[in-house]
Motif scaffolding. Structure first.
Motif, short mmCIF file in Angstrom:
data_model
loop_
_atom_site.label_atom_id
_atom_site.label_comp_id
_atom_site.label_asym_id
_atom_site.label_seq_id
_atom_site.Cartn_x
_atom_site.Cartn_y
_atom_site.Cartn_z
N GLY A 167 8.47 -16.37 11.99
CA GLY A 167 8.46 -17.35 10.91
C GLY A 167 7.18 -17.27 10.08
N LEU A 168 6.05 -17.23 10.75
CA LEU A 168 4.77 -17.13 10.05
C LEU A 168 4.62 -15.77 9.37
CD1 LEU A 168 2.45 -18.75 12.74
CD2 LEU A 168 3.18 -19.79 10.59
N ARG A 169 5.02 -14.72 10.07
CA ARG A 169 4.93 -13.38 9.49
C ARG A 169 5.78 -13.27 8.23
NH1 ARG A 169 7.45 -8.25 10.13
NH2 ARG A 169 5.93 -6.54 9.96
N GLY A 170 7.01 -13.81 8.30
CA GLY A 170 7.89 -13.76 7.14
C GLY A 170 7.34 -14.53 5.96
N ASP A 171 6.67 -15.65 6.22
CA ASP A 171 6.09 -16.43 5.13
C ASP A 171 4.97 -15.65 4.45
OD1 ASP A 171 6.03 -19.44 4.07
OD2 ASP A 171 3.96 -18.73 4.20
N LEU A 172 4.13 -14.95 5.24
CA LEU A 172 3.06 -14.16 4.65
C LEU A 172 3.61 -13.00 3.83
CD1 LEU A 172 0.50 -14.02 7.61
CD2 LEU A 172 0.31 -15.36 5.51
N ILE A 173 4.65 -12.37 4.33
CA ILE A 173 5.27 -11.27 3.58
C ILE A 173 5.83 -11.78 2.25
CG2 ILE A 173 7.18 -9.63 3.59
CD1 ILE A 173 6.73 -9.40 6.65
N ALA A 174 6.42 -12.99 2.29
CA ALA A 174 6.95 -13.58 1.06
C ALA A 174 5.84 -13.88 0.05
CB ALA A 174 7.72 -14.85 1.38
N ARG A 175 4.63 -14.08 0.54
CA ARG A 175 3.48 -14.31 -0.36
C ARG A 175 2.97 -13.02 -0.97
NH1 ARG A 175 -0.50 -18.70 2.69
NH2 ARG A 175 1.14 -19.82 3.83
N GLY A 176 3.42 -11.89 -0.48
CA GLY A 176 3.02 -10.61 -1.06
C GLY A 176 2.17 -9.73 -0.18
N TYR A 177 1.97 -10.10 1.10
CA TYR A 177 1.18 -9.27 1.99
C TYR A 177 2.05 -8.18 2.60
CZ TYR A 177 -2.28 -12.95 1.55
OH TYR A 177 -3.17 -13.85 1.04
N PRO A 178 1.55 -6.95 2.69
CA PRO A 178 2.36 -5.84 3.22
C PRO A 178 2.74 -6.08 4.68
CG PRO A 178 0.41 -5.02 2.08
CD PRO A 178 0.22 -6.49 2.23
N PRO A 179 3.99 -5.86 5.06
CA PRO A 179 4.42 -6.09 6.44
C PRO A 179 3.62 -5.30 7.47
CG PRO A 179 6.31 -5.77 5.01
CD PRO A 179 5.09 -5.46 4.19
N GLU A 180 3.22 -4.08 7.08
CA GLU A 180 2.51 -3.23 8.04
C GLU A 180 1.13 -3.76 8.41
OE1 GLU A 180 1.96 -1.46 3.88
OE2 GLU A 180 3.59 -2.33 5.08
N ARG A 181 0.62 -4.69 7.65
CA ARG A 181 -0.70 -5.27 7.97
C ARG A 181 -0.61 -6.40 8.98
NH1 ARG A 181 -3.62 -8.13 4.37
NH2 ARG A 181 -5.29 -7.90 5.90
N ILE A 182 0.60 -6.86 9.28
CA ILE A 182 0.75 -8.08 10.06
C ILE A 182 1.41 -7.76 11.40
CG2 ILE A 182 1.64 -10.44 10.07
CD1 ILE A 182 1.93 -10.10 6.96
N THR A 183 0.65 -7.90 12.46
CA THR A 183 1.15 -7.64 13.81
C THR A 183 1.65 -8.94 14.43
OG1 THR A 183 -0.40 -5.81 14.13
CG2 THR A 183 0.48 -6.84 16.11
#
Length: 417
Positions: A167-183
């Motif tokens: 849930g948190l990871r998806g919210d950050l991706i929706a803000r524009g952060y690259p998925p590969e940066r988020i573990t």
């Protein structure tokens, strides 16, 4: 490798936050890393400047911060950053691993740039949403937007980002952060602490009036978003199908007085028990009295995005789990396989799910076994801790390849897009 965890607060205080920190650090130590923690000014418990608790060394930030809102928080960040740098001169960590809130992340970024070491930022919840959930904030307010902006600044400046759930990871991706940066490093439990659950204590059961009938239980903090008022409202409906059923609420918090008043006015008042807060070492005695652990969280941005720890602990204890179908629970509980889910904010749905589960005991052992297997496979800290190791090694390898050892880090190596 040496890792310094930058924390808002820690043991000996007891909270979901401190227990996750303990689990991470303990597992990392067992894996061979050298690990310490440092807390900011909000730790708020008097003690020595360096404190060993449960085999973990914690350093405390000295001094204080005063002044109007805004200035005070920036002074907190400055004090914590100074304390990190001072400790690094002595202990020399290879990685700074900061945990939300953003104030910890900002302090770590400031110190990391000065020291020339990488910074990992871990988000356990968006604290602006947590403030709304616990009644200390309002969505869309200036403070809410400022807290979110600070979070974005830390996420953009950190060398790597970790979240506890999709849930948190998806919210950050929706803000524009690259998925590969988020573990992803999901909530977990230290399974070495969970052996065979103790047998129910007849004396405690008699003291609480729980000798007969199935017992539905909740152990935790009494915040509004936990939906305990929904659970109390479900009890008369549950008793229509199972007259002997009981509800045991263990813990306390901001909603306790309101919940007690609601229970006293309920037609099921005689079936509802409150214990107040109990010592952490006594919690298993209360777990042992409960047949089903209920987690009726209300639907909100907080509960949709964030996974709680308690359902995992309940599964590790071999307990049946019934939870509302908010996003955070759906990541942890597979309906009909590891527990049951019901519609949030709906006493009738809650009562029906509990009654269905309690009436049909034929599947109890299978649910319990699958729950414990799920925790072992996906939420055991002894296994999950390797996710951090991979992040650390990648950051240190990148730093060494770029010749950054001993010099300032590339502060924006991990900015958006």
């Amino acid at each position: 490798m040496r890792v310094l965890h930058v924390l808002d607060h820690s043991l000996p205080l007891h909270s979901g936050y401190t227990f996750r920190s303990r689990a991470i650090i303990t597992a990392q130590q067992a894996s061979g890393l050298e690990v310490r923690g440092i807390t900011g000014l909000r730790h708020g418990k008097a003690g020595p400047p360096v404190e060993a608790v449960d085999g973990i060394t914690f350093h405390r930030t000295p001094g204080g911060a005063s002044g109007p809102a805004g200035w005070r928080e920036w002074r907190e960040v400055a004090r914590l950053a100074e304390a990190i740098v001072a400790l690094a001169d002595e202990w020399r960590p290879d990685v700074l691993h900061a945990h939300s809130p953003a104030l910890c992340g900002l302090a770590a970024l400031r110190a990391g740039r000065q020291l020339g070491i990488p910074v990992v930022y871990e988000i356990r919840a968006f604290w602006e949403d947590a403030a709304v959930g616990n009644g200390t904030g309002r969505e869309g307010s200036f403070k809410y937007r400022l807290t979110r902006a600070l979070e974005d600044e830390v996420v953009g400046g950190a060398d790597a980002v970790v979240t506890i759930c999709e849930g948190l990871r998806g919210d950050l991706i929706a803000r524009g952060y690259p998925p590969e940066r988020i573990t992803l490093s999901p909530n977990g439990v230290d399974l070495s602490l969970f052996g065979d659950p103790p047998a129910p204590d007849p004396a405690l059961a008699a003291q609480l009036g729980l000798e007969h009938g199935p017992v539905v239980g909740f152990i935790g903090s009494f915040y509004d978003y936990e939906g305990l008022d929904v659970l109390i409202a479900a009890m008369p409906l549950l008793q229509e199908r199972l007259p002997g059923s009981r509800l045991l609420l263990v813990g306390g918090g901001p909603m306790e007085a309101d919940l007690r008043a609601q229970a006293e006015a309920s037609p099921a008042a005689g079936a509802i028990r409150f214990t107040g807060r109990v010592p952490h070492g006594e919690v298993e005695r209360y777990y042992a009295l409960m047949d089903v652990m209920a987690y009726p969280r209300k639907a909100s941005r907080l509960t949709e995005l964030v996974t709680p720890l308690k359902p995992l602990e309940a599964m590790a204890e071999g307990k049946l789990v019934a939870a509302s179908a908010v996003g955070g629970h759906r990541e942890l509980v597979r309906h009909g396989e590891t527990g049951v889910l019901f519609a949030p904010d709906d006493p009738a749905a809650c009562a029906a799910a509990l009654a269905d589960l309690l009436e049909d005991r034929s599947g109890w052992n299978t649910l319990r076994e699958r729950g414990r297997a799920h925790v072992r496979a996906r939420h055991d800290w002894a296994v999950n801790v390797s996710r951090y190791q991979a992040v650390y090694q990648d950051l240190l390898g990148r730093r060494d390849r770029k010749g950054l050892r001993g010099g300032p880090t590339q502060a924006h190596a991990g900015t958006r897009g």
